[in-house]
Design an enzyme around this catalytic site. Structure first.
Site, PDB file in Angstrom:
ATOM      1  CB  ALA A  84      -0.888   0.026   1.242  1.00  0.00           C
ATOM      2  CB  SER A  86       1.417   2.183   4.352  1.00  0.00           C
ATOM      3  OG  SER A  86       2.769   2.503   4.623  1.00  0.00           O
ATOM      4  CB  THR A 127      -5.826   0.864   8.623  1.00  0.00           C
ATOM      5  OG1 THR A 127      -5.441   1.890   9.536  1.00  0.00           O
ATOM      6  CG2 THR A 127      -6.565   1.534   7.479  1.00  0.00           C
ATOM      7  CD  GLU A 129      -5.203   6.849  10.497  1.00  0.00           C
ATOM      8  OE1 GLU A 129      -5.505   7.867   9.875  1.00  0.00           O
ATOM      9  OE2 GLU A 129      -4.932   6.858  11.706  1.00  0.00           O
ATOM     10  CE1 TYR A 151      -2.856   3.531   4.375  1.00  0.00           C
ATOM     11  CE2 TYR A 151      -3.966   4.146   6.408  1.00  0.00           C
ATOM     12  CZ  TYR A 151      -3.252   3.222   5.668  1.00  0.00           C
ATOM     13  OH  TYR A 151      -2.951   1.998   6.224  1.00  0.00           O
ATOM     14  CE  LYS A 155      -4.324   0.174   3.766  1.00  0.00           C
ATOM     15  NZ  LYS A 155      -3.852  -1.172   3.411  1.00  0.00           N
ATOM     16  CG  HIS A 181       1.017  -3.377  13.451  1.00  0.00           C
ATOM     17  ND1 HIS A 181      -0.272  -3.099  13.029  1.00  0.00           N
ATOM     18  CD2 HIS A 181       1.669  -3.824  12.364  1.00  0.00           C
ATOM     19  CE1 HIS A 181      -0.384  -3.381  11.760  1.00  0.00           C
ATOM     20  NE2 HIS A 181       0.784  -3.821  11.316  1.00  0.00           N
TER      21      HIS A 181
HETATM   22  P1  NDP Z   1       5.036  -0.422   4.749  1.00  0.00           P
HETATM   23  O1  NDP Z   1       4.845   0.961   4.232  1.00  0.00           O
HETATM   24  O2  NDP Z   1       6.227  -0.743   5.595  1.00  0.00           O
HETATM   25  O3  NDP Z   1       5.052  -1.431   3.516  1.00  0.00           O
HETATM   26  C1  NDP Z   1       4.217  -1.269   2.394  1.00  0.00           C
HETATM   27  C2  NDP Z   1       4.826  -1.994   1.218  1.00  0.00           C
HETATM   28  O4  NDP Z   1       3.980  -1.799   0.069  1.00  0.00           O
HETATM   29  C3  NDP Z   1       6.222  -1.503   0.811  1.00  0.00           C
HETATM   30  O5  NDP Z   1       7.060  -2.621   0.630  1.00  0.00           O
HETATM   31  C4  NDP Z   1       5.963  -0.785  -0.508  1.00  0.00           C
HETATM   32  O6  NDP Z   1       7.037  -0.828  -1.393  1.00  0.00           O
HETATM   33  C5  NDP Z   1       4.809  -1.596  -1.065  1.00  0.00           C
HETATM   34  N1  NDP Z   1       4.101  -0.892  -2.142  1.00  0.00           N
HETATM   35  C6  NDP Z   1       3.708   0.394  -2.166  1.00  0.00           C
HETATM   36  N2  NDP Z   1       3.094   0.671  -3.324  1.00  0.00           N
HETATM   37  C7  NDP Z   1       3.109  -0.467  -4.068  1.00  0.00           C
HETATM   38  C8  NDP Z   1       2.637  -0.821  -5.347  1.00  0.00           C
HETATM   39  N3  NDP Z   1       2.019   0.065  -6.155  1.00  0.00           N
HETATM   40  N4  NDP Z   1       2.808  -2.085  -5.791  1.00  0.00           N
HETATM   41  C9  NDP Z   1       3.438  -2.994  -5.010  1.00  0.00           C
HETATM   42  N5  NDP Z   1       3.921  -2.722  -3.789  1.00  0.00           N
HETATM   43  C10 NDP Z   1       3.756  -1.467  -3.314  1.00  0.00           C
HETATM   44  O7  NDP Z   1       3.699  -0.811   5.517  1.00  0.00           O
HETATM   45  P2  NDP Z   1       3.473  -1.793   6.776  1.00  0.00           P
HETATM   46  O8  NDP Z   1       4.273  -3.010   6.589  1.00  0.00           O
HETATM   47  O9  NDP Z   1       3.578  -1.005   8.017  1.00  0.00           O
HETATM   48  O10 NDP Z   1       1.930  -2.122   6.623  1.00  0.00           O
HETATM   49  C11 NDP Z   1       1.486  -3.227   5.823  1.00  0.00           C
HETATM   50  C12 NDP Z   1       0.052  -2.980   5.395  1.00  0.00           C
HETATM   51  O11 NDP Z   1      -0.783  -2.859   6.541  1.00  0.00           O
HETATM   52  C13 NDP Z   1      -0.160  -1.701   4.601  1.00  0.00           C
HETATM   53  O12 NDP Z   1      -1.172  -1.961   3.658  1.00  0.00           O
HETATM   54  C14 NDP Z   1      -0.642  -0.698   5.636  1.00  0.00           C
HETATM   55  O13 NDP Z   1      -1.427   0.299   5.024  1.00  0.00           O
HETATM   56  C15 NDP Z   1      -1.460  -1.606   6.535  1.00  0.00           C
HETATM   57  N6  NDP Z   1      -1.555  -1.224   7.918  1.00  0.00           N
HETATM   58  C16 NDP Z   1      -0.420  -0.973   8.650  1.00  0.00           C
HETATM   59  C17 NDP Z   1      -0.500  -0.697   9.990  1.00  0.00           C
HETATM   60  C18 NDP Z   1       0.704  -0.408  10.808  1.00  0.00           C
HETATM   61  O14 NDP Z   1       0.547   0.122  11.915  1.00  0.00           O
HETATM   62  N7  NDP Z   1       1.894  -0.754  10.354  1.00  0.00           N
HETATM   63  C19 NDP Z   1      -1.818  -0.660  10.673  1.00  0.00           C
HETATM   64  C20 NDP Z   1      -2.926  -0.978   9.827  1.00  0.00           C
HETATM   65  C21 NDP Z   1      -2.791  -1.253   8.508  1.00  0.00           C
HETATM   66  P3  NDP Z   1       8.077   0.394  -1.516  1.00  0.00           P
HETATM   67  O15 NDP Z   1       9.097   0.140  -0.449  1.00  0.00           O
HETATM   68  O16 NDP Z   1       8.575   0.247  -2.905  1.00  0.00           O
HETATM   69  O17 NDP Z   1       7.305   1.662  -1.296  1.00  0.00           O
HETATM   70  P1  GDR Z   2      -0.558   6.877  11.586  1.00  0.00           P
HETATM   71  O1  GDR Z   2       0.990   6.778  11.982  1.00  0.00           O
HETATM   72  O2  GDR Z   2      -0.882   8.120  10.870  1.00  0.00           O
HETATM   73  O3  GDR Z   2      -1.316   6.569  12.832  1.00  0.00           O
HETATM   74  O4  GDR Z   2      -0.675   5.687  10.533  1.00  0.00           O
HETATM   75  P2  GDR Z   2       2.121   7.878  12.154  1.00  0.00           P
HETATM   76  O5  GDR Z   2       3.159   7.219  12.960  1.00  0.00           O
HETATM   77  O6  GDR Z   2       2.515   8.494  10.859  1.00  0.00           O
HETATM   78  O7  GDR Z   2       1.382   9.031  13.021  1.00  0.00           O
HETATM   79  C1  GDR Z   2       0.881   8.772  14.316  1.00  0.00           C
HETATM   80  C2  GDR Z   2       0.473  10.082  14.968  1.00  0.00           C
HETATM   81  O8  GDR Z   2       1.642  10.852  15.260  1.00  0.00           O
HETATM   82  C3  GDR Z   2       1.404  12.202  14.900  1.00  0.00           C
HETATM   83  N1  GDR Z   2       2.685  12.880  14.651  1.00  0.00           N
HETATM   84  C4  GDR Z   2       3.555  12.579  13.681  1.00  0.00           C
HETATM   85  N2  GDR Z   2       3.534  11.615  12.745  1.00  0.00           N
HETATM   86  C5  GDR Z   2       4.599  11.533  11.896  1.00  0.00           C
HETATM   87  N3  GDR Z   2       4.609  10.551  10.987  1.00  0.00           N
HETATM   88  N4  GDR Z   2       5.645  12.392  11.964  1.00  0.00           N
HETATM   89  C6  GDR Z   2       5.708  13.399  12.900  1.00  0.00           C
HETATM   90  O9  GDR Z   2       6.659  14.167  12.943  1.00  0.00           O
HETATM   91  C7  GDR Z   2       4.615  13.489  13.815  1.00  0.00           C
HETATM   92  N5  GDR Z   2       4.340  14.300  14.857  1.00  0.00           N
HETATM   93  C8  GDR Z   2       3.175  13.921  15.363  1.00  0.00           C
HETATM   94  C9  GDR Z   2       0.517  12.092  13.663  1.00  0.00           C
HETATM   95  O10 GDR Z   2      -0.122  13.342  13.419  1.00  0.00           O
HETATM   96  C10 GDR Z   2      -0.412  10.971  14.094  1.00  0.00           C
HETATM   97  O11 GDR Z   2      -1.443  11.476  14.884  1.00  0.00           O
HETATM   98  C11 GDR Z   2      -0.034   4.429  10.755  1.00  0.00           C
HETATM   99  C12 GDR Z   2       0.348   3.836   9.384  1.00  0.00           C
HETATM  100  O12 GDR Z   2       1.128   2.692   9.600  1.00  0.00           O
HETATM  101  C13 GDR Z   2      -0.883   3.467   8.602  1.00  0.00           C
HETATM  102  O13 GDR Z   2      -0.504   2.773   7.420  1.00  0.00           O
HETATM  103  C14 GDR Z   2      -1.756   2.567   9.479  1.00  0.00           C
HETATM  104  O14 GDR Z   2      -2.927   2.227   8.779  1.00  0.00           O
HETATM  105  C15 GDR Z   2      -2.098   3.267  10.792  1.00  0.00           C
HETATM  106  O15 GDR Z   2      -0.893   3.566  11.461  1.00  0.00           O
HETATM  107  C16 GDR Z   2      -2.936   2.383  11.697  1.00  0.00           C
END
Ligand code: NDP
Ligand code: GDR
Length: 344
Positions: A84, A86, A127, A129, A151, A155, A181
């Site tokens: 994604a 993400s 998610t 979100e 986003y 989703k 996570h």
């Molecule tokens: P990451 O951003 O670490 O990984 C996402 C991966 O998707 C990357 O390897 C990225 O590749 C790849 N990607 C992006 N665009 C494309 C595309 N067009 N085609 C193929 N691959 C692509 O995310 P996470 O591992 O943290 O999360 C995994 C999934 O879970 C995501 O869908 C995220 O939205 C969802 N999610 C994550 C949460 C979290 O807290 N981590 C919570 C809830 C949901 P590249 O490196 O090239 O960009």
């Molecule tokens: P989130 O994660 O938006 O919850 O999405 P992120 O860690 O980016 O932000 C969490 C909270 O922190 C606040 N924030 C900042 N965030 C970032 N990135 N950078 C900063 O400097 C900063 N300062 C404050 C943000 O405003 C937000 O409130 C993550 C992603 O992994 C998604 O793909 C996933 O779906 C959700 O978690 C669940």
């Protein structure tokens, strides 16, 4: 031997899930998209990059023909769709790319399953979100959705399409509504890793001050390695369904800063309010943290706290790692990497 496809194997969850499935004896096809410099640092850190049962294949989620060919070429029983765009912050600047990858991308896979083999089991990475503006807490599978970012909207579309393919075509399509996570493998643009990596750098004299946006946002943070186990369990039960994975504990970004500072050996006191807030080390008077409004988002998700009761009852899944332990683990990993000069 069971065979699975993991899209986005180069990401945080993709790497941990690949490790888990390989340990369980699966053959794993992990997909990545072509870029000018592909990087597999996460699967390298986990030591699985040369595993004989891990096959890395090029695939772009936005290209449906690529999804069809992927499934035709590989006899697969499970697909975990983790790829994604993400990052919530970027989705405000790139709403259309986010819609295409994060929203429509999963439908390319679902259609490919329908065409190639409707017996393939599908996991969709949904998610917290999608809950967005607070409607009720703790958020569970029955809480109404109100996404607050491109986003979150993308989703939510993918989530409902997953539910629709389940109900319309009898496809085993499950949706995991996962709360935040984190881990040492988290991308550095996300707030927890930005904080732990920055405190490691401050400790080693490589950075002066950490700049952040909204410190008041509250998140339910768990350990990614445990969450991928929940994904796998969702595809092992008899019926497809939707499940929340969360810890049921919420803390502010400021609280996470305090924990990370402590793990790096600093004390921290906060002074000022909103964009004038700073975090100071009372022992030295040095400003360690400063708010910079450039990191604020146009719309914020103020409070997330999930209820994982259904996952516990139906999947036997429970989070185990405390936020304190998770934060300390991340700070230690970032200290090690920065000492060696190899921080991704
Ligand atoms: P990451 O951003 O670490 O990984 C996402 C991966 O998707 C990357 O390897 C990225 O590749 C790849 N990607 C992006 N665009 C494309 C595309 N067009 N085609 C193929 N691959 C692509 O995310 P996470 O591992 O943290 O999360 C995994 C999934 O879970 C995501 O869908 C995220 O939205 C969802 N999610 C994550 C949460 C979290 O807290 N981590 C919570 C809830 C949901 P590249 O490196 O090239 O960009
Ligand atoms: P989130 O994660 O938006 O919850 O999405 P992120 O860690 O980016 O932000 C969490 C909270 O922190 C606040 N924030 C900042 N965030 C970032 N990135 N950078 C900063 O400097 C900063 N300062 C404050 C943000 O405003 C937000 O409130 C993550 C992603 O992994 C998604 O793909 C996933 O779906 C959700 O978690 C669940």
């Amino acid at each position: 031997m069971k065979t699975a496809i993991i899209t986005g194997v180069g990401g945080q969850d993709g790497a941990y899930l690949a490790q888990l499935l390989l340990e369980k004896g699966y053959r794993v096809y992990g997909t990545y998209r072509r870029t000018s410099s592909v990087n597999f640092w996460r699967i390298e850190e986990l030591g699985i990059d040369k595993h004989p049962n891990l096959h890395l294949v090029e695939h772009d989620l936005t290209d449906m023909s690529s999804s069809i060919r992927l499934m035709q070429n590989v006899g697969v029983s499970e697909i975990y769709n983790l790829a994604a765009q993400s990052f919530v912050g970027v989705s405000f600047d790139q709403p259309i790319t986010t819609a295409e990858i994060t929203g429509v991308g999963p439908v390319n896979l679902l259609e490919a399953i329908r065409i190639v083999n409707p017996k393939i089991r599908y996991y969709q990475a949904s998610t917290s979100e999608m809950f967005g503006l607070v409607q009720a807490v703790p958020q569970s599978e029955s809480t109404p959705f109100y996404p607050r970012s491109p986003y979150g909207v993308a989703k939510l579309y993918a989530h409902w399409m997953t539910v629709n393919y389940r109900e319309s075509y009898d496809i085993f399509a499950s949706s995991g509504i996962l709360f935040n996570h984190e881990s040492p493998l988290r991308g550095r643009e996300f707030v927890t890793r930005k904080i732990t990596d920055s405190f490691a750098k401050i400790k080693l004299g490589l950075l002066d001050v950490l700049e952040l946006g909204n410190l008041d946002a509250k998140r339910d943070w768990g350990f990614a390695k445990e969450y991928v186990e929940g994904m796998w369990r969702m595809l092992q039960v008899d019926e497809p369904d939707t499940y929340v994975l969360a810890t049921n504990r919420t803390e502010t970004v400021r609280d996470f800063v305090t924990l990370a500072a402590k793990a790096a050996g600093f004390e921290i006191e906060y002074k000022g309010k909103d964009e004038n807030e700073v975090g100071i080390d009372p022992n030295t008077g040095k400003v360690l943290v400063r708010v910079n409004p450039k990191f604020y988002r146009p719309a914020e998700v103020d409070l997330l706290i999930g209820d994982p009761a259904k996952a516990k009852a139906k999947l036997g899944w429970e989070p185990k790692t405390s936020l304190e332990d998770l934060c300390a683990m991340m700070v230690q990993a970032d200290l090690r990497r920065n000492e060696k000069g190899t921080s991704y």
